[in-house]
Design an enzyme around this catalytic site. Structure first.
Site, mmCIF file in Angstrom:
data_model
loop_
_atom_site.group_PDB
_atom_site.id
_atom_site.type_symbol
_atom_site.label_atom_id
_atom_site.label_comp_id
_atom_site.label_asym_id
_atom_site.label_seq_id
_atom_site.Cartn_x
_atom_site.Cartn_y
_atom_site.Cartn_z
ATOM 1 N N CYS A 173 39.032 -59.226 66.973
ATOM 2 C CA CYS A 173 38.854 -59.160 68.469
ATOM 3 C C CYS A 173 38.916 -60.590 69.179
ATOM 4 O O CYS A 173 39.463 -60.658 70.148
ATOM 5 C CB CYS A 173 37.891 -58.398 69.032
ATOM 6 S SG CYS A 173 37.420 -56.912 68.744
ATOM 7 N N HIS B 36 53.706 -52.531 65.796
ATOM 8 C CA HIS B 36 53.812 -51.190 65.370
ATOM 9 C C HIS B 36 53.976 -50.330 66.816
ATOM 10 O O HIS B 36 54.211 -50.640 68.047
ATOM 11 C CB HIS B 36 52.434 -50.642 64.630
ATOM 12 C CG HIS B 36 51.207 -50.892 65.408
ATOM 13 N ND1 HIS B 36 50.867 -50.104 66.396
ATOM 14 C CD2 HIS B 36 50.298 -51.763 65.039
ATOM 15 C CE1 HIS B 36 49.780 -50.662 66.559
ATOM 16 N NE2 HIS B 36 49.039 -51.617 65.881
ATOM 17 N N CYS C 94 33.657 -61.191 66.274
ATOM 18 C CA CYS C 94 34.562 -60.329 65.601
ATOM 19 C C CYS C 94 36.025 -61.312 65.721
ATOM 20 O O CYS C 94 36.438 -61.392 66.793
ATOM 21 C CB CYS C 94 34.684 -58.893 66.113
ATOM 22 S SG CYS C 94 36.248 -58.107 65.527
ATOM 23 N N LYS D 118 46.421 -51.792 62.736
ATOM 24 C CA LYS D 118 46.550 -52.439 61.460
ATOM 25 C C LYS D 118 45.122 -51.911 60.557
ATOM 26 O O LYS D 118 45.217 -51.687 59.462
ATOM 27 C CB LYS D 118 46.769 -53.882 61.324
ATOM 28 C CG LYS D 118 47.153 -54.280 60.260
ATOM 29 C CD LYS D 118 47.935 -55.775 60.386
ATOM 30 C CE LYS D 118 47.577 -56.491 58.947
ATOM 31 N NZ LYS D 118 46.789 -57.684 58.889
ATOM 32 N N HIS E 118 51.921 -51.086 70.004
ATOM 33 C CA HIS E 118 52.572 -52.086 70.652
ATOM 34 C C HIS E 118 53.678 -51.870 71.479
ATOM 35 O O HIS E 118 54.212 -52.103 72.554
ATOM 36 C CB HIS E 118 52.950 -53.473 69.849
ATOM 37 C CG HIS E 118 51.693 -53.920 68.903
ATOM 38 N ND1 HIS E 118 51.504 -53.634 67.732
ATOM 39 C CD2 HIS E 118 50.552 -54.537 69.255
ATOM 40 C CE1 HIS E 118 50.346 -54.172 67.237
ATOM 41 N NE2 HIS E 118 49.710 -54.580 68.388
ATOM 42 N N HIS F 51 37.085 -52.396 65.131
ATOM 43 C CA HIS F 51 37.614 -52.676 64.015
ATOM 44 C C HIS F 51 36.723 -52.094 62.733
ATOM 45 O O HIS F 51 37.207 -52.240 61.559
ATOM 46 C CB HIS F 51 37.920 -54.093 63.695
ATOM 47 C CG HIS F 51 39.047 -54.536 64.491
ATOM 48 N ND1 HIS F 51 38.636 -55.180 65.781
ATOM 49 C CD2 HIS F 51 40.415 -54.569 64.577
ATOM 50 C CE1 HIS F 51 39.741 -55.431 66.435
ATOM 51 N NE2 HIS F 51 40.760 -55.079 65.716
ATOM 52 N N LYS G 239 42.402 -44.980 67.061
ATOM 53 C CA LYS G 239 43.357 -45.722 67.608
ATOM 54 C C LYS G 239 43.956 -46.388 66.454
ATOM 55 O O LYS G 239 43.717 -46.786 65.513
ATOM 56 C CB LYS G 239 42.585 -46.864 68.304
ATOM 57 C CG LYS G 239 43.366 -47.999 68.982
ATOM 58 C CD LYS G 239 42.771 -49.043 69.273
ATOM 59 C CE LYS G 239 43.894 -50.118 70.014
ATOM 60 N NZ LYS G 239 43.540 -51.658 69.906
ATOM 61 N N CYS H 56 31.872 -54.350 64.199
ATOM 62 C CA CYS H 56 32.742 -54.272 65.286
ATOM 63 C C CYS H 56 32.874 -52.788 65.722
ATOM 64 O O CYS H 56 33.470 -52.051 64.750
ATOM 65 C CB CYS H 56 34.131 -55.046 64.762
ATOM 66 S SG CYS H 56 35.165 -54.531 66.243
HETATM 67 N N1 MSP Z 1 46.440 -61.118 71.969
HETATM 68 C C1 MSP Z 1 45.807 -60.149 72.505
HETATM 69 C C2 MSP Z 1 46.183 -60.076 74.251
HETATM 70 C C3 MSP Z 1 46.148 -61.358 74.796
HETATM 71 S S1 MSP Z 1 46.854 -61.098 76.556
HETATM 72 C C4 MSP Z 1 46.636 -62.413 77.485
HETATM 73 C C5 MSP Z 1 45.897 -58.903 71.956
HETATM 74 N N2 MSP Z 1 46.782 -58.874 71.183
HETATM 75 S S2 MSP Z 1 47.120 -57.439 70.336
HETATM 76 O O1 MSP Z 1 48.221 -57.688 69.607
HETATM 77 O O2 MSP Z 1 45.775 -57.065 69.769
HETATM 78 O O3 MSP Z 1 47.483 -56.316 71.134
HETATM 79 C C6 MSP Z 1 47.041 -55.510 72.159
HETATM 80 C C7 MSP Z 1 47.625 -54.874 72.889
HETATM 81 O O4 MSP Z 1 48.413 -53.845 71.943
HETATM 82 C C8 MSP Z 1 46.974 -53.561 73.499
HETATM 83 O O5 MSP Z 1 46.028 -54.153 74.749
HETATM 84 C C9 MSP Z 1 47.559 -52.516 73.828
HETATM 85 O O6 MSP Z 1 48.458 -52.851 74.994
HETATM 86 C C10 MSP Z 1 48.788 -52.744 72.840
HETATM 87 N N3 MSP Z 1 48.141 -51.665 71.470
HETATM 88 C C11 MSP Z 1 47.863 -52.090 70.390
HETATM 89 N N4 MSP Z 1 47.480 -50.746 69.720
HETATM 90 C C12 MSP Z 1 47.651 -49.775 70.574
HETATM 91 C C13 MSP Z 1 47.584 -48.316 70.469
HETATM 92 N N5 MSP Z 1 47.152 -47.915 69.237
HETATM 93 N N6 MSP Z 1 47.747 -47.658 71.557
HETATM 94 C C14 MSP Z 1 48.037 -48.093 72.607
HETATM 95 N N7 MSP Z 1 48.370 -49.297 72.629
HETATM 96 C C15 MSP Z 1 48.185 -50.198 71.697
HETATM 97 O O7 MSP Z 1 45.049 -58.183 72.434
#
Ligand code: MSP
Length: 501
Positions: A129, A18, A126, A303, A21, A150, A300, A147
């Site tokens: 996480c 989304h 969690c 999902k 990311h 979440h 934040k 959590c």
């Molecule tokens: N799979 C782990 C990361 C492993 S790296 C060795 C993970 N994945 S995640 O799909 O949850 O993605 C996390 C990353 O997505 C966050 O660290 C951030 O960079 C980005 N974001 C997800 N939601 C976000 C926001 N709402 N705002 C900004 N960045 C966001 O954690």
């Protein structure tokens, strides 16, 4: 030759990406494109984190094998990243063979060095996480541990596991975090240090019993266990740089590693990752670049919060990927959370792209074609020359400091100056408008080169239409003449209504 190696977190492909990311990924892409434009050897790695309980459960829910599930999702990620013109050099998957090799190698190394031992674990977990929470870290809702991210109940887990001796690295990690500049912005290093001082470093579990979490890489010495998903995932940065299969490339890339991450995964990317690297006899990354969150309706974006904004909706609203890329760059903030809103996004798009940049290109191009039959040579006005130099300097300083939004602001300043200059010099009324129009084209050319990493498509179109090349060395070096082929309308303004964040 300078080298730049940039990574994004590898995302959990349990759901499509989304806007949150995209925020991280577009930022990393802009850094990569900037370094490529400068002629640096650049390697940009992104990908997916495919193992672990979260993915196992997501696949179970669909009634298919996790590999089949992630294969499908990976195609979605790639589709989204191509929609956004993400110029990654490799899309890494933790199910890739060379990655599994690296994980097995790392586990064996730690095992050989006596840094792993077996013991019992009990704690609150969690799944979203993929992380244990200790007392004080979780929230309590109606007497039950929740959590804090979440807002879901934690699960109690009790099992034999293998631990990595994280506690042995406390001093080294503290030294690295307090003396160096490996974490940017610095405040985040301070936060981690505070937490280490309060709690110390406890050993971490790096394995899960296979009967509970079977979807993962087996421990090389005990196939009844699978590797903890974070231990597996962090190593992707070594795989991507070619650790085992291309050691020469690895030697070049690793000292230039820049990890872009959100602040939610800071602990993993400093304490755990630095300790793992030290244990493996490797240097910590050059830089961990930490950004704050995109928030929506106060939470934040994510999902589980149910407040996700979809990438494709915004690409549609702003007509192409460039519009959305630009907005993300303009609001990008390492230091503080940013609330998304249609008003904010529309106003950035309309003011900066449609009015400031788009309008200038259109006006300058049209005037040169109408008044000078498309060809212009002239003298550069010293005022514009100075504005160009100032913008290039401001942009470069900001980019070298990883402050993309400040870099964009420097270019916007130049474009505003050039728009005002057209209004002041009124070339449409002049018998000989060559000098002012030439000066405006010089401003447009320099601004366009600088904006190329942010809006690659529109800038390529402008370079083609106005007749110049997107070369970083050509910044601040006046081009002799211009032959304008076209005066494109780059961005159509958006009106209220329509799809919105
Ligand atoms: N799979 C782990 C990361 C492993 S790296 C060795 C993970 N994945 S995640 O799909 O949850 O993605 C996390 C990353 O997505 C966050 O660290 C951030 O960079 C980005 N974001 C997800 N939601 C976000 C926001 N709402 N705002 C900004 N960045 C966001 O954690």
């Amino acid at each position: 030759m300078a080298v730049f190696y940039v990574t994004t977190p590898i995302y959990y492909p349990n759901a499509p990406p989304h806007l949150g990311h995209a925020y991280t990924t577009v930022y990393a892409d802009i850094l990569a494109r900037y370094h490529r434009l400068r002629g640096d050897e650049t390697f940009f790695l992104t990908g997916t984190d495919e193992h672990g309980l979260k993915l196992q459960r997501a696949a179970e829910k669909r009634g298919i094998h996790p590999k089949e599930f992630v294969d499908e999702m990976v195609e979605k990620y790639k589709w989204y990243w191509s929609l956004l013109d993400i110029s990654y050099d490799r899309f890494i998957r933790t199910t890739d063979e060379d990655h599994e090799e690296v994980v097995e190698w790392a586990l064996r190394e730690l095992w050989k060095k006596g840094l792993v031992y077996k013991a019992k674990y009990a704690g609150w977990y969690c799944v979203d996480c993929e992380k244990f929470y200790s007392e004080g870290e979780y929230e309590v809702v109606e007497g039950k541990p929740y959590c804090p991210i979440h807002k879901k109940p934690l699960e109690w887990l009790e099992e034999e596991t293998y631990y990595f001796k994280l506690s042995e690295f406390q001093e080294d990690v503290e030294r690295i975090l307090s003396s160096g500049d490996r974490v940017y912005p610095k405040q985040y290093a301070g936060e981690v240090l505070g937490k280490i001082r309060d709690e110390g470093l406890r050993d971490v579990s790096i394995a899960r019993p296979r009967e509970r979490v079977w979807w993962g890489i087996p421990l090389p010495w005990d196939p009844d266990y699978t590797t903890y998903v974070w231990f597996d995932a962090l190593l992707n940065y070594l795989t991507g740089a070619g650790l085992l299969r291309d050691p020469q490339r690895f030697q070049r890339l690793w000292p230039a590693a820049h990890h872009v991450i959100g602040k939610d995964i800071l602990w993993f990317h400093t304490v755990i990752w630095f300790s793992m690297l030290l244990a493996l006899g490797l240097e910590p990354p050059r830089k961990v670049l930490v950004h704050a969150f995109l928030i929506n309706r106060g939470l934040k974006m994510g999902k589980s919060a149910g407040n996700v904004v979809w990438i494709e909706d915004l690409i549609e609203r702003y007509q192409d990927s460039d519009g959305l890329r630009f907005i993300l760059a303009r609001i990008f903030n390492l230091h503080k959370d940013i609330e998304v809103s249609t008003e904010l996004f529309d106003s950035i798009y309309n003011a900066d792209l449609a009015d400031n940049y788009g309008n200038l290109v259109r006006r300058a191009g049209t005037l040169v074609r109408r008044k000078l039959s498309g060809t212009v040579e002239g003298r550069l006005d010293p005022k514009i020359d100075e504005a160009i130099r100032e913008a290039v300097k401001g942009y470069e300083e900001a980019m070298e400091a990883y402050e993309v939004s400040r870099a964009v602001e420097a270019v916007m300043g130049l474009l505003r100056r050039a728009n005002a200059y057209i209004n002041e010099t009124r070339p449409w009324e002049l018998a000989d408008p060559r000098d002012p129009l030439y000066s405006v084209l010089e401003a447009v050319r320099n601004a366009t080169i600088l904006l190329h990493p942010v809006i690659p498509k529109a800038t390529s179109r402008v370079a083609e239409a106005l007749g110049f090349t997107l070369s970083y060395e050509a910044l601040g070096v006046p081009q002799e003449s211009y032959t304008v082929r076209d005066a494109p309308i780059l961005f159509r303004k958006v009106k209220r209504g329509g799809p919105s964040p």
